[in-house]
Motif scaffolding. Structure first.
Motif, PDB file in Angstrom:
ATOM      1  N   GLY A  67      -9.622  38.682  -0.349  1.00  0.00           N
ATOM      2  CA  GLY A  67      -8.645  38.488  -1.417  1.00  0.00           C
ATOM      3  C   GLY A  67      -7.293  39.090  -1.082  1.00  0.00           C
ATOM      4  N   THR A  68      -6.394  39.063  -2.063  1.00  0.00           N
ATOM      5  CA  THR A  68      -5.032  39.563  -1.848  1.00  0.00           C
ATOM      6  C   THR A  68      -4.815  40.936  -2.477  1.00  0.00           C
ATOM      7  OG1 THR A  68      -4.235  38.535  -3.884  1.00  0.00           O
ATOM      8  CG2 THR A  68      -4.093  37.217  -1.867  1.00  0.00           C
ATOM      9  N   GLY A  69      -5.759  41.357  -3.315  1.00  0.00           N
ATOM     10  CA  GLY A  69      -5.583  42.620  -4.024  1.00  0.00           C
ATOM     11  C   GLY A  69      -4.734  42.459  -5.267  1.00  0.00           C
ATOM     12  N   LYS A  70      -4.353  41.214  -5.541  1.00  0.00           N
ATOM     13  CA  LYS A  70      -3.493  40.938  -6.691  1.00  0.00           C
ATOM     14  C   LYS A  70      -4.248  40.064  -7.691  1.00  0.00           C
ATOM     15  CE  LYS A  70       0.786  38.490  -7.861  1.00  0.00           C
ATOM     16  NZ  LYS A  70       1.765  37.496  -7.402  1.00  0.00           N
ATOM     17  N   THR A  71      -4.077  40.352  -8.978  1.00  0.00           N
ATOM     18  CA  THR A  71      -4.665  39.498 -10.009  1.00  0.00           C
ATOM     19  C   THR A  71      -3.760  38.286 -10.183  1.00  0.00           C
ATOM     20  OG1 THR A  71      -5.565  41.426 -11.133  1.00  0.00           O
ATOM     21  CG2 THR A  71      -5.439  39.390 -12.402  1.00  0.00           C
ATOM     22  N   VAL A  72      -4.315  37.109  -9.943  1.00  0.00           N
ATOM     23  CA  VAL A  72      -3.520  35.879  -9.967  1.00  0.00           C
ATOM     24  C   VAL A  72      -3.786  35.100 -11.254  1.00  0.00           C
ATOM     25  CG1 VAL A  72      -3.041  33.715  -8.752  1.00  0.00           C
ATOM     26  CG2 VAL A  72      -3.620  35.759  -7.453  1.00  0.00           C
ATOM     27  N   LYS A  73      -2.703  34.714 -11.931  1.00  0.00           N
ATOM     28  CA  LYS A  73      -2.834  33.910 -13.148  1.00  0.00           C
ATOM     29  C   LYS A  73      -2.675  32.434 -12.796  1.00  0.00           C
ATOM     30  CE  LYS A  73      -1.237  37.359 -16.479  1.00  0.00           C
ATOM     31  NZ  LYS A  73      -0.219  37.664 -17.506  1.00  0.00           N
ATOM     32  N   VAL A  74      -3.635  31.628 -13.268  1.00  0.00           N
ATOM     33  CA  VAL A  74      -3.669  30.206 -12.917  1.00  0.00           C
ATOM     34  C   VAL A  74      -3.411  29.337 -14.144  1.00  0.00           C
ATOM     35  CG1 VAL A  74      -5.040  28.362 -11.867  1.00  0.00           C
ATOM     36  CG2 VAL A  74      -5.382  30.730 -11.127  1.00  0.00           C
ATOM     37  N   LEU A  75      -2.477  28.404 -13.990  1.00  0.00           N
ATOM     38  CA  LEU A  75      -2.210  27.396 -15.022  1.00  0.00           C
ATOM     39  C   LEU A  75      -2.761  26.063 -14.526  1.00  0.00           C
ATOM     40  CD1 LEU A  75      -0.770  25.947 -17.412  1.00  0.00           C
ATOM     41  CD2 LEU A  75       1.323  25.987 -16.047  1.00  0.00           C
ATOM     42  N   VAL A  76      -3.574  25.401 -15.352  1.00  0.00           N
ATOM     43  CA  VAL A  76      -4.137  24.100 -14.977  1.00  0.00           C
ATOM     44  C   VAL A  76      -3.642  23.025 -15.940  1.00  0.00           C
ATOM     45  CG1 VAL A  76      -6.238  22.738 -14.646  1.00  0.00           C
ATOM     46  CG2 VAL A  76      -6.215  25.152 -13.989  1.00  0.00           C
ATOM     47  N   PHE A  77      -3.066  21.965 -15.371  1.00  0.00           N
ATOM     48  CA  PHE A  77      -2.700  20.787 -16.155  1.00  0.00           C
ATOM     49  C   PHE A  77      -3.876  19.812 -16.086  1.00  0.00           C
ATOM     50  CE2 PHE A  77       1.605  22.373 -15.596  1.00  0.00           C
ATOM     51  CZ  PHE A  77       2.214  22.026 -16.803  1.00  0.00           C
ATOM     52  N   ALA A  78      -4.545  19.636 -17.208  1.00  0.00           N
ATOM     53  CA  ALA A  78      -5.703  18.738 -17.263  1.00  0.00           C
ATOM     54  C   ALA A  78      -5.948  18.358 -18.715  1.00  0.00           C
ATOM     55  CB  ALA A  78      -6.937  19.428 -16.678  1.00  0.00           C
ATOM     56  N   LYS A  79      -6.767  17.324 -18.919  1.00  0.00           N
ATOM     57  CA  LYS A  79      -7.096  16.934 -20.294  1.00  0.00           C
ATOM     58  C   LYS A  79      -8.573  16.564 -20.392  1.00  0.00           C
ATOM     59  CE  LYS A  79      -5.191  12.314 -19.379  1.00  0.00           C
ATOM     60  NZ  LYS A  79      -4.081  11.385 -19.675  1.00  0.00           N
ATOM     61  N   GLY A  80      -9.067  16.544 -21.621  1.00  0.00           N
ATOM     62  CA  GLY A  80     -10.456  16.149 -21.860  1.00  0.00           C
ATOM     63  C   GLY A  80     -11.453  17.067 -21.182  1.00  0.00           C
ATOM     64  N   ALA A  81     -12.443  16.449 -20.535  1.00  0.00           N
ATOM     65  CA  ALA A  81     -13.529  17.201 -19.898  1.00  0.00           C
ATOM     66  C   ALA A  81     -13.010  18.106 -18.788  1.00  0.00           C
ATOM     67  CB  ALA A  81     -14.570  16.234 -19.336  1.00  0.00           C
TER      68      ALA A  81
END
Length: 231
Positions: A67-81
């Motif tokens: 890992g990188t030692g950093k907490t990474v925040k993830v944004l996901v563009f998706a819809k439905g399931a």
């Protein structure tokens, strides 16, 4: 440029002319990280590529073993399931068109990586002017435009990083934190170098790896021998 006492002291242990073996370079860089915070250790890889030519544009991603030692925040563009799947995988933010004004108008960038399903790229494309310059635009080569959002989120959370040429044909990537062991930093560095060696453009004539330097956030650079990677 005037350097601080700690930098000057750390630099005394490093010979600027020597090309160190990777393990020795990691050891020196780790010792040079004497700031009061947990410094990031980075690799700066100067290539012989010409990024003005599309076929010599290097871009990809690699999962660092530790890992990188950093907490990474993830944004996901998706819809439905797929949106449900992204949430279940641990994405920090999941949404669609409703996020456009928040990012465009409210200057909301509380995330480090953006993932999108292919059907959402029409929406995400409208954010190209704001996401692109920040290096946040999803890209199939980096595995961030995908239907497998679970794998994408899991890989990113596990320490997946993107690498790409900058305008001066250098790749800048983190290999971990100063608090990592030398073995962890060496493993991460090896994973990055393996990926970059594999990414060598077939059209490139001449030397591929011009120089490799390891640095801590506040420390001096340590040159790494590229002999074992040129082969």
């Amino acid at each position: 440029m005037k350097r601080g006492k700690k930098y000057v002291e750390a630099a005394k242990n490093i010979d600027r002319q020597t090309l160190y073996e990777a393990a020795d370079a990691v050891s020196l860089v780790k010792k040079s990280a004497v700031a009061k915070f947990d410094e990031t250790i980075e690799a700066h890889i100067r290539t012989g590529c010409d990024g003005r030519h599309a076929e010599q544009q290097i871009r990809g991603a690699v999962v660092l073993p530790h890992g990188t030692g950093k907490t990474v925040k993830v944004l996901v563009f998706a819809k439905g399931a797929k949106a449900d799947e992204a949430e279940a995988a641990g994405a920090d933010f999941v949404g669609g068109e409703e996020l456009i004004p928040k990012i465009q108008n409210d200057n909301w960038f509380d995330f480090d990586v953006v993932v999108a399903t292919p059907d959402m790229m029409g929406v995400v494309g409208r954010l190209g002017r704001v996401l692109g310059p920040k290096g946040l635009m999803p890209n199939p080569k980096a595995g961030t435009v995908t239907m497998d959002v679970t794998k994408a989120v899991n890989d990113i959370k596990a320490g997946k990083i993107e690498y790409r040429l900058d305008k001066t044909n250098i790749i800048h990537v983190p290999i971990g934190k100063a608090s990592f062991t030398e073995e962890q930093l060496s493993d991460n560095f090896q994973a990055i170098m393996d990926a970059i060696v594999k990414a060598k453009p077939s059209s490139l004539k001449g030397q591929y790896l011009k120089s490799v330097v390891l640095t801590a956030t506040m420390g001096p650079g340590v040159k790494v021998s590229t002999a074992k990677y040129v082969g």
